[in-house]
Enzyme design. Structure first.
Site, PDB file in Angstrom:
ATOM      1  N   ASP A 203      12.795  61.014 -19.750  1.00 36.14           N
ATOM      2  CA  ASP A 203      14.056  61.736 -19.580  1.00 36.14           C
ATOM      3  C   ASP A 203      14.363  61.697 -18.079  1.00 36.14           C
ATOM      4  O   ASP A 203      13.713  60.948 -17.326  1.00 36.14           O
ATOM      5  CB  ASP A 203      13.984  63.162 -20.162  1.00 36.14           C
TER       6      ASP A 203
ATOM      7  N   CYS B 204       8.273  62.876 -19.048  1.00 38.73           N
ATOM      8  CA  CYS B 204       9.276  63.906 -18.803  1.00 38.73           C
ATOM      9  C   CYS B 204       8.752  64.769 -17.658  1.00 38.73           C
ATOM     10  O   CYS B 204       7.861  64.338 -16.917  1.00 38.73           O
ATOM     11  CB  CYS B 204       9.612  64.696 -20.066  1.00 38.73           C
TER      12      CYS B 204
ATOM     13  N   THR C 246       6.984  67.588 -17.680  1.00 39.62           N
ATOM     14  CA  THR C 246       5.598  68.005 -17.910  1.00 39.62           C
ATOM     15  C   THR C 246       4.820  67.077 -18.842  1.00 39.62           C
ATOM     16  O   THR C 246       3.589  67.135 -18.878  1.00 39.62           O
ATOM     17  CB  THR C 246       5.594  69.387 -18.586  1.00 39.62           C
TER      18      THR C 246
ATOM     19  N   HIS D 299     -11.682  59.792 -29.187  1.00 40.50           N
ATOM     20  CA  HIS D 299     -11.890  60.804 -30.236  1.00 40.50           C
ATOM     21  C   HIS D 299     -10.694  60.959 -31.168  1.00 40.50           C
ATOM     22  O   HIS D 299     -10.871  61.260 -32.339  1.00 40.50           O
ATOM     23  CB  HIS D 299     -12.184  62.172 -29.613  1.00 40.50           C
TER      24      HIS D 299
ATOM     25  N   HIS E 138     -15.374  60.552 -35.798  1.00 40.91           N
ATOM     26  CA  HIS E 138     -14.002  60.824 -35.348  1.00 40.91           C
ATOM     27  C   HIS E 138     -12.979  60.267 -36.345  1.00 40.91           C
ATOM     28  O   HIS E 138     -11.876  60.809 -36.464  1.00 40.91           O
ATOM     29  CB  HIS E 138     -13.781  60.227 -33.962  1.00 40.91           C
TER      30      HIS E 138
HETATM   31  C1  RB5 Z   1      13.599  68.967 -18.174  1.00 42.06           C
HETATM   32  O1  RB5 Z   1      14.068  69.949 -17.311  1.00 42.06           O
HETATM   33  C2  RB5 Z   1      12.227  69.365 -18.706  1.00 42.06           C
HETATM   34  O2  RB5 Z   1      12.328  70.485 -19.530  1.00 42.06           O
HETATM   35  C3  RB5 Z   1      11.594  68.199 -19.455  1.00 42.06           C
HETATM   36  O3  RB5 Z   1      11.528  67.092 -18.620  1.00 42.06           O
HETATM   37  C4  RB5 Z   1      10.192  68.405 -19.971  1.00 42.06           C
HETATM   38  O4  RB5 Z   1       9.336  68.841 -18.950  1.00 42.06           O
HETATM   39  C5  RB5 Z   1      10.083  69.188 -21.215  1.00 42.06           C
HETATM   40  O5  RB5 Z   1       9.003  69.395 -21.768  1.00 42.06           O
END
Ligand code: RB5
Length: 146
Positions: free
Chosen positions: A8, A65, A67, A98, A133
């Protein structure tokens, strides 16, 4: 190995770097976008990569993304997908050994590109250990049928 990649806007800053790194490992990469840093919704891109992997068009998926969490939550909803959000190379290795994970979700905001390279390297080069596993992974996949 064929690898489907997408991000993203928050993961876009590392997407080209990770694609170049995957190519250096010998992967055949398909970039599912986006093409720029404009704000987008991560589920739309997680879906494209997850469906490429689930259909067999790609062997593995890499998603980025902010996180890695939203990408993993979405991709894992697609039947056949075992998606993990990973921040360390060791977790990437264990996710393969695993869990036979087939999609790895990276953080573009909280993990440096050099660390994400190591994560991707472990994810691409580690084999599933099978054995005990395999029984557990089979049980995960049975959830897709319920
Ligand atoms: C975007 O602001 C953020 O929410 C997205 O990149 C991601 O981290 C969502 O899990």
């Amino acid at each position: 190995m064929k690898v489907a990649v997408a991000s993203d806007h928050a993961g876009f800053c590392q997407k080209d770097h990770i694609i170049a790194y995957l190519c250096s490992l010998g992967a055949e990469v398909e970039d599912f976008g986006p093409g720029d840093e404009e704000r987008v919704d991560y589920p739309d891109y997680a879906d494209k990569v997850a469906r490429a992997v689930a259909s067999g068009k790609a062997d593995r998926g890499v998603l980025l993304c902010g996180t890695g969490l939203g990408m993993a939550l979405t991709a894992d909803k697609v039947p056949g997908i075992r998606a993990v959000a990973v921040q360390t190379p060791e977790f990437a290795r264990l996710a393969r050994e695993h869990n036979d994970a087939n999609v790895v979700c990276l953080s573009g905001r909280f993990v440096d590109p050099e660390v994400n390279e190591e994560v991707v390297k472990e994810f691409m080069t580690t084999d599933f250990a099978g054995g005990r596993h395999a029984v557990r992974v089979q049980k995960i996949m049975e959830e897709d049928k319920r």
